[in-house]
Design an enzyme around this catalytic site. Structure first.
Site, PDB file in Angstrom:
ATOM      1  N   ASN A 196       0.922  -1.251   0.056  1.00 21.22           N
ATOM      2  CA  ASN A 196      -0.031  -0.126  -0.147  1.00 21.22           C
ATOM      3  C   ASN A 196       0.901   1.255  -0.249  1.00 21.22           C
ATOM      4  OD1 ASN A 196       0.496  -1.137   2.505  1.00 21.22           O
ATOM      5  ND2 ASN A 196      -0.253   0.829   3.508  1.00 21.22           N
ATOM      6  N   GLN A 238      -5.249  -3.845  -1.685  1.00 22.24           N
ATOM      7  CA  GLN A 238      -4.653  -2.957  -2.643  1.00 22.24           C
ATOM      8  C   GLN A 238      -4.590  -3.450  -4.190  1.00 22.24           C
ATOM      9  OE1 GLN A 238      -4.163   0.449  -2.708  1.00 22.24           O
ATOM     10  NE2 GLN A 238      -4.335   0.581  -0.429  1.00 22.24           N
ATOM     11  N   SER A 258     -11.208  -5.048   0.360  1.00 24.53           N
ATOM     12  CA  SER A 258     -11.841  -4.235   1.164  1.00 24.53           C
ATOM     13  C   SER A 258     -12.733  -3.338   0.376  1.00 24.53           C
ATOM     14  CB  SER A 258     -11.060  -3.303   2.028  1.00 24.53           C
ATOM     15  OG  SER A 258     -11.438  -2.005   2.514  1.00 24.53           O
ATOM     16  N   GLY A 259     -13.885  -2.723   0.727  1.00 22.37           N
ATOM     17  CA  GLY A 259     -15.026  -1.991  -0.198  1.00 22.37           C
ATOM     18  C   GLY A 259     -14.554  -0.824  -0.484  1.00 22.37           C
ATOM     19  N   HIS A 260     -13.679  -0.076   0.499  1.00 22.71           N
ATOM     20  CA  HIS A 260     -13.255   1.161   0.150  1.00 22.71           C
ATOM     21  C   HIS A 260     -12.122   1.751  -0.523  1.00 22.71           C
ATOM     22  CE1 HIS A 260     -10.404   2.477   3.292  1.00 22.71           C
ATOM     23  NE2 HIS A 260     -10.678   1.334   3.755  1.00 22.71           N
ATOM     24  N   THR A 313     -25.653  -9.561  11.914  1.00 18.94           N
ATOM     25  CA  THR A 313     -26.640  -9.202  10.715  1.00 18.94           C
ATOM     26  C   THR A 313     -25.923  -8.768   9.677  1.00 18.94           C
ATOM     27  OG1 THR A 313     -28.601  -8.918  12.455  1.00 18.94           O
ATOM     28  CG2 THR A 313     -28.883  -7.875  10.158  1.00 18.94           C
ATOM     29  N   CYS A 368      -3.606   4.558   7.791  1.00 18.30           N
ATOM     30  CA  CYS A 368      -3.788   3.849   9.078  1.00 18.30           C
ATOM     31  C   CYS A 368      -2.852   4.224  10.054  1.00 18.30           C
ATOM     32  CB  CYS A 368      -3.820   2.241   8.614  1.00 18.30           C
ATOM     33  SG  CYS A 368      -5.227   1.820   7.412  1.00 18.30           S
TER      34      CYS A 368
END
Length: 389
Positions: free
Chosen positions: A150, A180, A200-202, A238, A331
């Site tokens: 990254n 990445q 990862s989605g974002h 959920t 991060c």
């Protein structure tokens, strides 16, 4: 002009993804575990997402699990597999330049009695397969190697590593952090001998707070989250239906024009590198020898050290012109310590705190690259003159 070049930290959500998520939040808002029609509609959305990732990864829908993001996917893979397989051994292998989601988890497992080998990397940020071969032992139960770094964009020899691991001992599990890499490379776990894969989605123009963990049907994994037994008791809670649909739709869109986007991004990266090389006192990090324009690295990440200028100062100077970049991994950006990745690849001490990461996306344009290079030329001249005084 606003220029966002911090896409390794997070990406702009595709408008189509946002629209779809709003529809689900406002209309198809049922709980997938409910037996009534609202629940059935929600469950159908989750099934669509599983089918999407199964198609992209060429695997079974049964092997797709949804999490809260890359960090949970990494923790779930490492802790879950280590605890479930500790009777076979207590030795784990990773690299020195993993994301903190892997490195910190490995440190936790060391405290739980596991032994961890941290493979070194060369100047371009790649492991050597011979080091991996020598590190494997009869007591090794898991190897974790990131696909794409990254910070510097280095690509690991994942397919070769997977083949080596399985030839040495088929029982050793192979985890790949592809946070990445997914969306920038075609990754097929079964073909590449990958047992667990984190997404990862974002990072792929989807929402924050959602991720994917591919788990091979052959893997024995102990849950790290307990509750209602959703997702085959592997990951209770959920399901985040809007997020799950959002990450799936983003992945679909990203891979629709994969080849064209890859070529265009590498072209933008080459233009940027050519411009950087014209600036005084700069050093590009993570490039492979004989590949000056980074075609053997990730198409979207460029790490540059600027002699005589602190990265935080340059970051804010560029921000004044509407250009957003990073001084390292988001991060850990708020923790003032030198980058472990830059240290591992041998960046000299004087440049550790003078390094900026520029990361592109499918939204990045040539005009934005030219604007950024012009701003760098101007800012560096001013900041270095000020520093010398």
């Amino acid at each position: 002009m606003e220029v966002y070049l911090d896409n390794s930290a997070t990406t702009k959500v595709f408008p189509e993804v946002a629209e779809l998520m709003i529809k689900i939040m406002c209309e198809d808002y049922g709980n997938p575990s409910s037996l009534h029609m609202k629940g059935v509609q929600a469950e159908q959305h989750v099934r669509y997402a599983k089918e999407t990732f199964a198609k992209l990864l060429k695997c079974s829908e049964k092997e797709i699990f949804f999490t809260s993001g890359g960090t949970e996917s990494d923790n779930m893979a490492l802790v879950g597999c280590a605890m479930a397989n500790r009777r076979r051994g207590n030795h784990l292998i990773t690299t020195q330049i993993e994301h903190p989601a892997v490195l910190q988890t490995m440190h936790y497992l060391e405290g739980m009695g596991f032994e961890v080998t941290y493979l070194p990397v060369d100047g371009s940020g790649r492991i050597h397969l011979e080091d991996l071969r020598e590190a494997l032992r009869p007591s090794t139960i898991l190897v974790s190697v990131m696909h794409t770094n990254n910070e510097i964009g280095s690509l690991q020899p994942i397919e070769e590593a997977g083949e080596l691991i399985k030839k040495t001992n088929p029982a050793v599990l192979f985890h790949v952090d592809a946070v990445q890499g997914f969306g920038k490379a075609r990754i097929y776990p079964r073909k590449m001998n990958i047992d667990l894969l984190s997404i990862s989605g974002h990072k792929i123009h989807g929402p924050k707070g959602v991720g994917v963990l591919y788990i091979s049907e052959k893997v024995k994994l102990q849950p790290i989250i307990y509750g209602g037994g959703q997702q085959k008791n592997i990951r209770s809670g959920t399901e985040n239906v809007p997020g799950i649909v959002g990450i799936a739709r983003a992945a679909e869109l990203l891979y629709q024009h994969f080849d064209e986007d890859e070529v265009r991004l590498h072209g933008l990266k080459r233009s940027f590198i050519e411009g950087i090389e014209k600036l005084e006192g700069t050093k590009l990090n993570g490039l492979v020898p004989g590949d000056p324009y980074g075609f053997n690295t990730a198409p979207h990440v460029i790490s540059v050290s600027f002699a005589g200028v602190r990265s935080e100062v340059l970051l804010h100077a560029l921000e004044d012109d509407g250009i957003y970049v990073s001084a390292g991994s988001a991060c850990s950006a708020r923790k003032p310590q030198p980058s472990a990745t830059l240290k591992a690849i041998g960046v000299e001490k004087s440049l550790l705190e003078s390094t900026i990461r520029f990361s592109l996306s499918v939204f990045t344009t040539g005009e934005e690259i030219d604007y950024t290079l012009a701003a760098l030329h101007e800012k560096l001249h001013i900041l270095r003159r000020y520093t010398r005084k």
